[in-house]
Design a protein around this motif. Structure first.
Motif, mmCIF file in Angstrom:
data_model
loop_
_atom_site.group_PDB
_atom_site.id
_atom_site.type_symbol
_atom_site.label_atom_id
_atom_site.label_comp_id
_atom_site.label_asym_id
_atom_site.label_seq_id
_atom_site.Cartn_x
_atom_site.Cartn_y
_atom_site.Cartn_z
ATOM 1 N N PRO A 1 -11.375 0.055 2.009
ATOM 2 C CA PRO A 1 -11.821 -0.856 0.946
ATOM 3 C C PRO A 1 -10.979 -0.705 -0.316
ATOM 4 N N GLY A 2 -10.551 -1.843 -0.874
ATOM 5 C CA GLY A 2 -9.818 -1.854 -2.124
ATOM 6 C C GLY A 2 -8.370 -1.451 -2.019
ATOM 7 N N ALA A 3 -7.877 -1.126 -0.825
ATOM 8 C CA ALA A 3 -6.502 -0.652 -0.679
ATOM 9 C C ALA A 3 -5.574 -1.797 -0.306
ATOM 10 N N GLU A 4 -4.288 -1.601 -0.602
ATOM 11 C CA GLU A 4 -3.259 -2.501 -0.093
ATOM 12 C C GLU A 4 -2.416 -1.728 0.909
ATOM 13 N N HIS A 5 -2.289 -2.271 2.108
ATOM 14 C CA HIS A 5 -1.527 -1.639 3.171
ATOM 15 C C HIS A 5 -0.276 -2.466 3.440
ATOM 16 N N ARG A 6 0.851 -1.815 3.436
ATOM 17 C CA ARG A 6 2.111 -2.472 3.764
ATOM 18 C C ARG A 6 2.365 -2.290 5.264
ATOM 19 N N VAL A 7 2.472 -3.414 5.962
ATOM 20 C CA VAL A 7 2.691 -3.406 7.406
ATOM 21 C C VAL A 7 4.095 -3.938 7.672
ATOM 22 N N GLU A 8 4.917 -3.108 8.293
ATOM 23 C CA GLU A 8 6.285 -3.504 8.627
ATOM 24 C C GLU A 8 6.408 -3.587 10.144
ATOM 25 N N LEU A 9 6.673 -4.785 10.625
ATOM 26 C CA LEU A 9 6.806 -5.031 12.059
ATOM 27 C C LEU A 9 8.049 -5.870 12.311
ATOM 28 N N THR A 10 8.797 -5.541 13.337
ATOM 29 C CA THR A 10 9.989 -6.304 13.698
ATOM 30 C C THR A 10 9.943 -6.601 15.187
ATOM 31 N N PRO A 11 9.761 -7.847 15.579
ATOM 32 C CA PRO A 11 9.750 -8.164 17.008
ATOM 33 C C PRO A 11 11.117 -7.924 17.638
ATOM 34 N N GLU B 1 -5.440 -1.269 -6.734
ATOM 35 C CA GLU B 1 -4.907 0.081 -6.891
ATOM 36 C C GLU B 1 -4.920 0.820 -5.554
ATOM 37 N N GLY B 2 -4.494 0.123 -4.514
ATOM 38 C CA GLY B 2 -4.465 0.755 -3.204
ATOM 39 C C GLY B 2 -3.349 1.765 -3.097
ATOM 40 N N ASN B 3 -3.321 2.458 -1.966
ATOM 41 C CA ASN B 3 -2.326 3.506 -1.800
ATOM 42 C C ASN B 3 -0.946 2.962 -1.494
ATOM 43 N N GLY B 4 -0.862 1.693 -1.021
ATOM 44 C CA GLY B 4 0.438 1.111 -0.755
ATOM 45 C C GLY B 4 1.233 1.837 0.309
ATOM 46 N N VAL B 5 0.593 2.652 1.137
ATOM 47 C CA VAL B 5 1.312 3.442 2.139
ATOM 48 C C VAL B 5 1.854 2.503 3.216
ATOM 49 N N PRO B 6 3.177 2.521 3.444
ATOM 50 C CA PRO B 6 3.722 1.642 4.473
ATOM 51 C C PRO B 6 3.375 2.139 5.868
ATOM 52 N N LEU B 7 3.078 1.206 6.731
ATOM 53 C CA LEU B 7 2.871 1.514 8.140
ATOM 54 C C LEU B 7 4.089 0.959 8.871
ATOM 55 N N VAL B 8 5.094 1.784 9.116
ATOM 56 C CA VAL B 8 6.373 1.343 9.628
ATOM 57 C C VAL B 8 6.363 1.422 11.144
#
Length: 728
Positions: free
Chosen positions: A299-309, A126-133
């Motif tokens: 702790p317990g969160a899901e982080h969305r990481v968006e990276l484009t080389p 039940e993480g925040n799912g906040v994308p890190l763009v």
């Protein structure tokens, strides 16, 4: 291709057999332990900077045991010493981050090693799912995160293979008497001051002198979180904590490159990570830069990481396609590699052409032979319009050299000579003729390890170790037109191979420059051998659509350059590599060479007479930001037949996945009055090579009859006739 159950029955059966060999024998899979096989497990532990020191101590141990023997005889005994003791002495008390040691003294037992992170099952879903763009090419820092990048110290305890991760343990006895040790029920009586390198897991039981030794002091429990990694295309990912530990998706082998950096391939991947400062990097082979994000997951969160080389150059858009002529799926190792692993690597590296070779190690078993026989003359199933994968062959003889074969129409009748009691016969030329008859593109692989300078004689290539994979028959086979290329870019000595290559083309041999990394997907931590395929590439200018045949035709025509990263262009009177210019004495040649890449230090133009022009990059503070282009031009007068090539020298750079960055073109040939270049100095050098090779075969080849030696001599005589005619 992602599920092994979809594999052809014979291919799946071979992989199951490899799994049994790995379980029974460990990393060698039961191969006869010649020196380079015996080194497999120790290479997983040693930093690249200590490799030379290791072999110096091996040779010293052999010399002390056989003080009266000459160097070539000593070199044939390299497998004799106790490699675990040599490893211990090479490290000299230091521990790489992924190694644990049990030091056994006269009155104490000490466990040494960096703590190994174990994840606590705190993830709730039940993480925040906040994308890190992250914009392409950017390197942002997550708010509030404080990260210090340090050299690799301790990899995390994660499922690195297809099962529990094992990590290396060195038992180091300082006692003057024998010491009984057991690990997971395997017993060994260590010699006085002996050593034992063994693999253990989290729950392994180590007993010294009848007393258990706890490894639990090296475990560090950490709360966990999840990362979701998204690039929009397959990439090479690295997720690293501040201690250098790598983190991987479930069931993904924990591979590490030449620099010890962990990596895996794919897109839209989910993995569990510790709640500590992390660095996440997305890369995609040499045509791209890197995009990096630093964050501290909660702790317990899901982080969305968006990276484009960010793309540095687009070779395919210019009609050039990059290939790796020599990579292995399985060749012993610490994991069994499935075709899906090769597919993920090829697409994750955006490698246009991949040649997965079937070959033996030190015995008769030919790994991935079943895959070659099933997919002969077919693209592998994950191929598409800009990615072609084929099964090929590594034809091997440790005295005469190893050869790659790309895109044969069918499997050959012979894969190797000189192993497991077989004779060093017939000459490699017979294997080359068979493979070329099957339509394969062929060339010598990882040719030279010994240092060979610009003006050095060829003696160093023949000694001191007679059986070390050096491409000794190359000079004869090139003269007879039996090879198409030479892998100048390789894990062997690039400088030495480039020097020999210039001798060969200066003597009138028309060989294309290629690259073959010998990357082996079944090894997860083995310096450049565990690099991803394509860390060095041959780029070929293809006419029309990319196919195995069109790529092979481009290489045969010499329309190539090879590189560890930089883009390299060469034009001579408007023509590129492979072209033949019909010139007259006094004609002028307008030459331009351009390189692109952050590691480029200098560009040079060479002819048969040496370096004719060059340019060096300005220091970082004196050039425009992002200006990675360097160009040199020259106006040359034709005095006689010659060639023109361009080369790039490189500064050290993280994206160079070997000791030396370099790029080199195939020649533009300049013929005069119908004559090709044949420098007398280079022709005589090749003739001297052939004389030395004949003596080497006489002394060290395993031959069972005089006519076998006669076949070798006959081949050398044919090559001598070619070179002598060029002198005339």
């Amino acid at each position: 291709m992602g599920a092994e159950s979809t594999l052809p029955a014979r291919v799946a059966g071979a992989l199951e057999q490899y799994g049994r060999l790995l379980d029974e024998h460990g990393i060698t899979w039961g191969e006869p332990e010649v020196h380079y096989v015996k080194f497999f497990a120790r290479r997983r532990v040693l930093p690249p900077s200590l490799l030379d020191r290791f072999w110096e101590l091996v040779l010293k141990a052999v010399a002390e045991r056989h003080p009266a023997e000459p160097p070539d005889q000593l070199a044939a005994r390299l497998a004799e010493p106790d490699y675990d003791r040599v490893l211990r002495d090479t490290l000299d008390g230091e521990l790489p981050g992924h190694l644990v040691a049990v030091r056994v003294g006269p009155g104490e037992i000490i466990v040494e090693g960096a703590p190994r992170t174990v994840l606590l099952p705190s993830y709730t879903g039940e993480g925040n799912g906040v994308p890190l763009v992250v914009p392409p090419g950017a390197q942002p820092r997550a708010p509030g995160a404080s990260v210090t990048w340090r050299p690799a110290l301790a990899p995390a305890v994660r499922p690195a293979g297809r099962g529990e991760e094992r990590f290396p343990l060195l038992v180091d006895s300082r006692r003057e008497e024998p010491c009984p040790v057991s690990v997971d029920g395997e017993h060994r009586l260590l010699d006085p001051c002996g050593a034992w390198l063994v693999e253990v897991g989290q729950d392994s039981v180590v007993v010294v002198d009848g007393s258990p030794v706890g490894l639990d002091t090296l475990v560090r429990p950490i709360p966990s979180a999840r990362l979701r990694l998204v690039a929009g295309m397959p990439c090479r990912w690295s997720v690293v904590d501040a201690d250098g530990g790598g983190w991987f998706p479930p069931g993904t082998p924990g591979r590490h490159d030449y620099h010890g950096r962990p990596y895996f391939h794919g897109d839209d991947l989910v993995l569990e990570v510790p709640c500590v400062p992390l660095s996440v990097t997305a890369a995609r082979g040499m045509e791209y830069g890197e995009a990096t994000l630093e964050l501290l997951p909660g702790p317990g969160a899901e982080h969305r990481v968006e990276l484009t080389p960010r793309r540095l150059y687009d070779a395919a858009a210019r009609g050039w396609y990059g290939g790796d002529m020599h990579a292995h799926l399985n060749w012993a190792g610490d994991v069994v590699a499935a075709p899906a692993d090769a597919a993920a690597a090829q697409h994750g590296e955006d490698l246009h052409v991949l040649n997965l070779v079937a070959g033996n190690v030190s015995g008769r078993r030919v790994y991935d032979r079943e895959a070659l026989e099933h997919w002969s003359d077919e693209d592998l199933p994950w191929s598409d319009a800009t990615h072609v994968a084929r099964m090929g062959v590594e034809y091997r003889n440790d005295l005469l050299g190893h050869v790659y074969a790309f895109a044969p129409r069918s499997a050959p009748g012979r894969y190797h000579t000189g192993f497991d009691g077989d004779a060093d016969w017939p000459p490699n030329a017979d294997g080359l003729r068979e493979l070329r008859g099957l339509g394969a593109l062929v060339g010598y692989s990882h040719p030279f390890c010994a240092p060979i300078g610009e003006g050095d004689p060829p003696e160093g290539v023949m000694s001191p170790a007679p059986r070390n994979c050096t491409a000794r028959e190359l000079v004869a086979d090139a003269a007879l037109g039996l090879v198409d290329s030479l892998d100048v870019l390789t894990h062997a000595s690039i400088q030495a191979t480039a020097a020999v290559y210039r001798r060969l083309i200066g003597a009138g041999n028309r060989l294309a420059v290629t690259a073959g990394t010998d990357a082996t997907i079944s090894f997860t931590r083995s310096h450049d051998q565990s690099n991803p395929p394509g860390w060095a590439r041959v780029y070929a200018r293809v006419e029309g659509e990319l196919t195995a045949r069109s790529f092979a035709a481009a290489v045969r025509a010499g329309r190539t350059f090879a590189t560890t990263g930089p883009w390299l262009e060469l034009t001579v009177n408007g023509h590129g590599p492979g072209h033949v210019i019909a010139a007259r004495p006094g004609d002028r040649l307008s030459v331009t060479a351009t390189a692109v890449g952050p590691e480029v230090a200098a560009v040079r133009i060479r002819t048969a007479d040496g370096v004719r022009a060059g340019a060096e990059r300005l220091p970082d503070g004196e050039r425009r930001h992002g200006d990675d282009r360097l160009t040199v031009s020259a106006d040359l007068q034709v005095d006689g037949p010659t060639y023109v090539i361009a080369e790039v020298l490189c500064d050290p750079h993280p994206r160079t996945l070997t000791a030396t960055g370099y790029a080199l073109t195939s020649p533009v040939h300049v013929d005069v009055a119908g004559r090709r270049v044949a420098r007398p100095e280079d022709v005589r050098w090749c003739l001297e090579w052939l004389d030395l090779l004949e003596e080497l075969i006489r002394q060290h080849a395993r031959l069972v009859s005089p006519y076998q030696f006669g076949d070798h001599v006959s081949l050398l005589q044919q090559a001598r006739a070619v070179y002598r005619a060029r002198l005339g």
